[in-house]
Design a protein around this motif. Sequence first.
Motif, short mmCIF file in Angstrom:
data_model
loop_
_atom_site.label_atom_id
_atom_site.label_comp_id
_atom_site.label_asym_id
_atom_site.label_seq_id
_atom_site.Cartn_x
_atom_site.Cartn_y
_atom_site.Cartn_z
N ILE A 1 -3.60 1.26 4.03
CA ILE A 1 -4.96 1.58 3.56
C ILE A 1 -5.82 2.07 4.71
O ILE A 1 -6.62 2.99 4.56
CB ILE A 1 -5.58 0.37 2.84
CG1 ILE A 1 -4.81 0.10 1.55
CG2 ILE A 1 -7.06 0.62 2.53
CD1 ILE A 1 -5.25 -1.11 0.79
N VAL A 2 -5.65 1.47 5.90
CA VAL A 2 -6.39 1.95 7.08
C VAL A 2 -6.08 3.42 7.31
O VAL A 2 -6.98 4.24 7.52
CB VAL A 2 -6.02 1.09 8.32
CG1 VAL A 2 -6.61 1.71 9.58
CG2 VAL A 2 -6.49 -0.34 8.15
N LYS A 3 -4.79 3.79 7.22
CA LYS A 3 -4.40 5.20 7.43
C LYS A 3 -4.95 6.08 6.32
O LYS A 3 -5.40 7.19 6.57
CB LYS A 3 -2.88 5.31 7.50
CG LYS A 3 -2.31 4.74 8.78
CD LYS A 3 -0.81 4.88 8.83
CE LYS A 3 -0.27 4.28 10.11
NZ LYS A 3 1.18 4.36 10.19
N LEU A 4 -4.92 5.61 5.09
CA LEU A 4 -5.45 6.38 3.97
C LEU A 4 -6.95 6.59 4.13
O LEU A 4 -7.47 7.69 3.87
CB LEU A 4 -5.14 5.65 2.66
CG LEU A 4 -5.46 6.35 1.36
CD1 LEU A 4 -4.77 7.71 1.28
CD2 LEU A 4 -5.06 5.48 0.19
N PRO B 1 -13.76 6.19 -3.40
CA PRO B 1 -13.08 5.18 -4.21
C PRO B 1 -11.55 5.31 -4.16
O PRO B 1 -11.01 6.42 -4.22
CB PRO B 1 -13.58 5.46 -5.63
CG PRO B 1 -14.89 6.15 -5.44
CD PRO B 1 -14.72 6.96 -4.18
N LEU B 2 -10.89 4.18 -4.01
CA LEU B 2 -9.42 4.10 -4.08
C LEU B 2 -9.04 3.30 -5.31
O LEU B 2 -9.75 2.39 -5.71
CB LEU B 2 -8.85 3.40 -2.84
CG LEU B 2 -8.98 4.11 -1.50
CD1 LEU B 2 -8.36 3.26 -0.40
CD2 LEU B 2 -8.30 5.48 -1.56
N ALA C 1 -13.31 0.40 -3.84
CA ALA C 1 -11.97 0.32 -4.41
C ALA C 1 -12.03 -0.31 -5.79
O ALA C 1 -12.89 -1.14 -6.08
CB ALA C 1 -11.05 -0.50 -3.51
N SER C 2 -11.12 0.13 -6.64
CA SER C 2 -10.87 -0.51 -7.93
C SER C 2 -9.41 -0.93 -7.91
O SER C 2 -8.58 -0.32 -7.22
CB SER C 2 -11.12 0.45 -9.08
OG SER C 2 -12.50 0.74 -9.19
N TYR C 3 -9.09 -1.94 -8.68
CA TYR C 3 -7.75 -2.51 -8.65
C TYR C 3 -7.16 -2.59 -10.04
O TYR C 3 -7.85 -2.92 -11.01
CB TYR C 3 -7.80 -3.92 -8.05
CG TYR C 3 -8.37 -3.92 -6.66
CD1 TYR C 3 -7.57 -3.71 -5.55
CD2 TYR C 3 -9.74 -4.12 -6.44
CE1 TYR C 3 -8.09 -3.69 -4.27
CE2 TYR C 3 -10.27 -4.10 -5.16
CZ TYR C 3 -9.44 -3.88 -4.08
OH TYR C 3 -9.96 -3.86 -2.82
#
Length: 178
Positions: A7-10, A18-19, A106-108
């Motif tokens: 996630i850090v790289k993304l 938003p992810l 972020a959404s999960y």
Amino acid sequence: MAIPEFIVKLREHVGAEPLWLPAVTAVIIRDVPAGAPFHVVPDVLLVKRADTGEWTPPTGICDPDEQPHVTAAREVREETGLDVRVEALLGVGAVGPVTYGNGDVASYMDTSMRCVVSGSSDEPIVGDEENTDVAWFPISNMPVTNQRFRMVIADAVAQLKHPQGFRPRMGYEKRTAQ
């Protein structure tokens, strides 16, 4: 909170946009011993989150190519030191969006599962920096305030007690004030 390296790289590419991430909630239930008095209820294992101070079941983000049940066992081991086995699917639903202090959004897609301790000990430890405490609580006296977590803990006990009649929850309804 520890942010997974992928996630850090993304985030280097998408910034705070938003992810949509796969996640798990692991509800670890310790059932009532056979022959226990009627008033004794099952226990649930909870962690106290370092970022919010809330008591919750262990949760986490799936690593790339990782199956949700594997994520659940890994997260429980990392957060509590306990080995668990996933016994039942409780439900799947969207959670969020969540905006973090640094502005990330972020959404999960959360997969909630009922787990049992499979190792030789059920004495938990604080296993990482994501939590400040870990403990067993009777479900009748648990410090969980988040409605979704209270719901999935209730689902876990219902599934444990009546597995044939249990249907996994599809979606987490948001309650609105009327």
